[in-house]
Scaffold this motif. Structure first.
Motif, PDB file in Angstrom:
ATOM      1  N   ASP A 124      76.455  42.502  73.723  1.00  0.00           N
ATOM      2  CA  ASP A 124      77.272  41.503  73.026  1.00  0.00           C
ATOM      3  C   ASP A 124      78.737  41.630  73.425  1.00  0.00           C
ATOM      4  OD1 ASP A 124      75.059  40.500  71.749  1.00  0.00           O
ATOM      5  OD2 ASP A 124      75.371  41.647  69.899  1.00  0.00           O
ATOM      6  N   ARG A 125      79.215  42.853  73.547  1.00  0.00           N
ATOM      7  CA  ARG A 125      80.605  43.046  73.975  1.00  0.00           C
ATOM      8  C   ARG A 125      80.791  42.551  75.405  1.00  0.00           C
ATOM      9  NH1 ARG A 125      84.925  46.379  72.526  1.00  0.00           N
ATOM     10  NH2 ARG A 125      86.412  46.654  74.241  1.00  0.00           N
ATOM     11  N   TRP A 126      79.830  42.883  76.264  1.00  0.00           N
ATOM     12  CA  TRP A 126      79.906  42.442  77.655  1.00  0.00           C
ATOM     13  C   TRP A 126      79.932  40.915  77.742  1.00  0.00           C
ATOM     14  CZ3 TRP A 126      76.106  39.695  80.410  1.00  0.00           C
ATOM     15  CH2 TRP A 126      76.333  39.574  81.786  1.00  0.00           C
ATOM     16  N   GLN A 127      79.113  40.237  76.958  1.00  0.00           N
ATOM     17  CA  GLN A 127      79.108  38.781  76.972  1.00  0.00           C
ATOM     18  C   GLN A 127      80.443  38.228  76.498  1.00  0.00           C
ATOM     19  OE1 GLN A 127      76.442  36.700  78.180  1.00  0.00           O
ATOM     20  NE2 GLN A 127      78.305  35.448  78.218  1.00  0.00           N
ATOM     21  N   HIS A 128      81.043  38.899  75.510  1.00  0.00           N
ATOM     22  CA  HIS A 128      82.369  38.492  75.032  1.00  0.00           C
ATOM     23  C   HIS A 128      83.404  38.656  76.146  1.00  0.00           C
ATOM     24  CE1 HIS A 128      85.199  37.451  71.893  1.00  0.00           C
ATOM     25  NE2 HIS A 128      85.941  38.512  72.173  1.00  0.00           N
TER      26      HIS A 128
END
Length: 356
Positions: A40-44
């Motif tokens: 999720d952080r990577w997608q952000h």
């Protein structure tokens, strides 16, 4: 003003060198290990960093001549950058308006037309649709609405940026936060492009950390170039962009001369980084050579790709070209087999903590 900044940085480095010191942070920074693998952080990051900020895709000298182009992909965006016959630099999504196929294969070259390999629709160097195979079979088609989709682009300090968002232009000077004038001193715009090569790496932040870290140089690189390197580093920032220099290296030519005699060319050592993904380092091989590393995330949090651009301050002759091939192979080895090899091991170790 930019010379004054370079002199101030050199002065501080020389003082640290004389005193055996270096700049210190106020406290220890702790980074959660999940920052390097949380999806999720990577997608952000993909959305808010690589999807929102200008990204470097080429050197200006690769696009010096009319009809020259650079095609590739960065952070999931296929791009085509061309220098039109009118001298204007333009960028487009490298995607045919007919069925979405990649139009121009990845690489550099020169072309007045770019023809899709799927159905042979063709576009000129302004992105306009100029050719439709069996056009009569399509009836009335408004070609003016079916050109390549433009991307905002900008050129500064010998580098070319594109922007994935809908803005028609890039305010590159605002983005660079006063860093542009210092980058101009590197003279990248006057260089000659002598090679490109690609490498695969770990999570983009693990890879990027390595370009900002002098602490590992004499250790990880002990069998290549590391034994003569210093672990000491000094950081100077312009917004999110940084220059890393060593108090112990790079300023020998000015040590014993009055400041008013310092030449700008002698104040440009270190590694110049442009957020979020560019590192510029110089070395000498029959003249100054720059390696411009363009780092981009891969398809998952654990992957990245780096394109190394090699720029020479002179047009190499045959003998120098052979030297450059050797230099490129050496830098491929250092980054792929040492830096990114270690980065993958770091990635593997961090992932082992996911269930703790």
């Amino acid at each position: 003003m930019s010379r004054e900044q370079l002199v101030a940085i050199a002065r501080r480095n020389l003082a640290h060198r004389r005193d055996g010191t270096q700049d210190q942070a106020d406290a220890v920074l702790e980074v959660p290990v999940s920052n390097y693998f949380d999806h999720d952080r990577w997608q952000h990051e993909m959305d808010q960093v690589f999807g929102r900020l200008p990204l470097v895709v080429a050197a200006s000298c690769e696009l010096r001549e009319p009809h020259s182009y650079v095609a590739g992909e960065i952070a999931g965006t296929p791009y085509l950058v061309t220098r039109g016959g009118d001298g204007e630099l333009r960028a487009f999504y490298n995607m045919c308006s007919h069925r979405g196929a990649i139009v121009t294969p990845e690489g550099t070259g020169s072309a007045r037309r770019h023809t899709c390999r799927y159905h042979a629709w063709s576009y000129d160097d302004r992105g306009q649709l100029v050719g439709i195979l069996d056009a009569d079979d399509f009836g009335e088609v408004d070609r003016s609405c079916l050109g390549l989709t433009p991307l905002a682009c900008a050129e500064r300090a010998g580098l070319v940026w594109i922007h994935r968002r809908d803005e028609p232009t890039i305010d590159i000077d605002t983005f660079l936060c006063g860093y542009a004038d210092l980058l101009e001193h590197l003279g990248l715009a006057e260089c000659h492009a002598v090679g490109r090569q690609s490498l695969s790496g770990p999570n983009w932040k693990i890879a990027y950390d390595g370009y900002l870290d002098f602490y590992h140089l004499p250790i990880l690189h002990r069998d290549s170039f590391g034994p003569d390197m210093s672990t000491k580093a000094q950081y100077d920032a312009w917004g999110p962009h940084q220059r890393v220099t060593s108090p112990e290296r790079g300023f020998e030519k000015v040590m014993d001369r009055p400041e008013e005699e310092w030449q700008v060319a002698d104040l440009l050592s270190g590694v110049w980084t442009i957020f979020p993904h560019v590192s510029i380092a110089a070395f000498d091989a029959n003249g100054k050579v720059y390696m411009v590393s363009l780092l981009a995330p891969g398809a998952t949090p654990g992957e990245s790709t780096t394109v190394q651009l090699f720029l020479h301050t002179r047009q190499p002759d045959d003998e120098q070209a052979e030297v450059m091939q050797s230099r490129m192979a050496f830098n491929h080895h250092v980054v792929q087999d040492e830096d990114y090899w270690m980065g993958r091991r770091v990635q593997h170790a961090l992932l082992s903590l996911i269930h703790i």
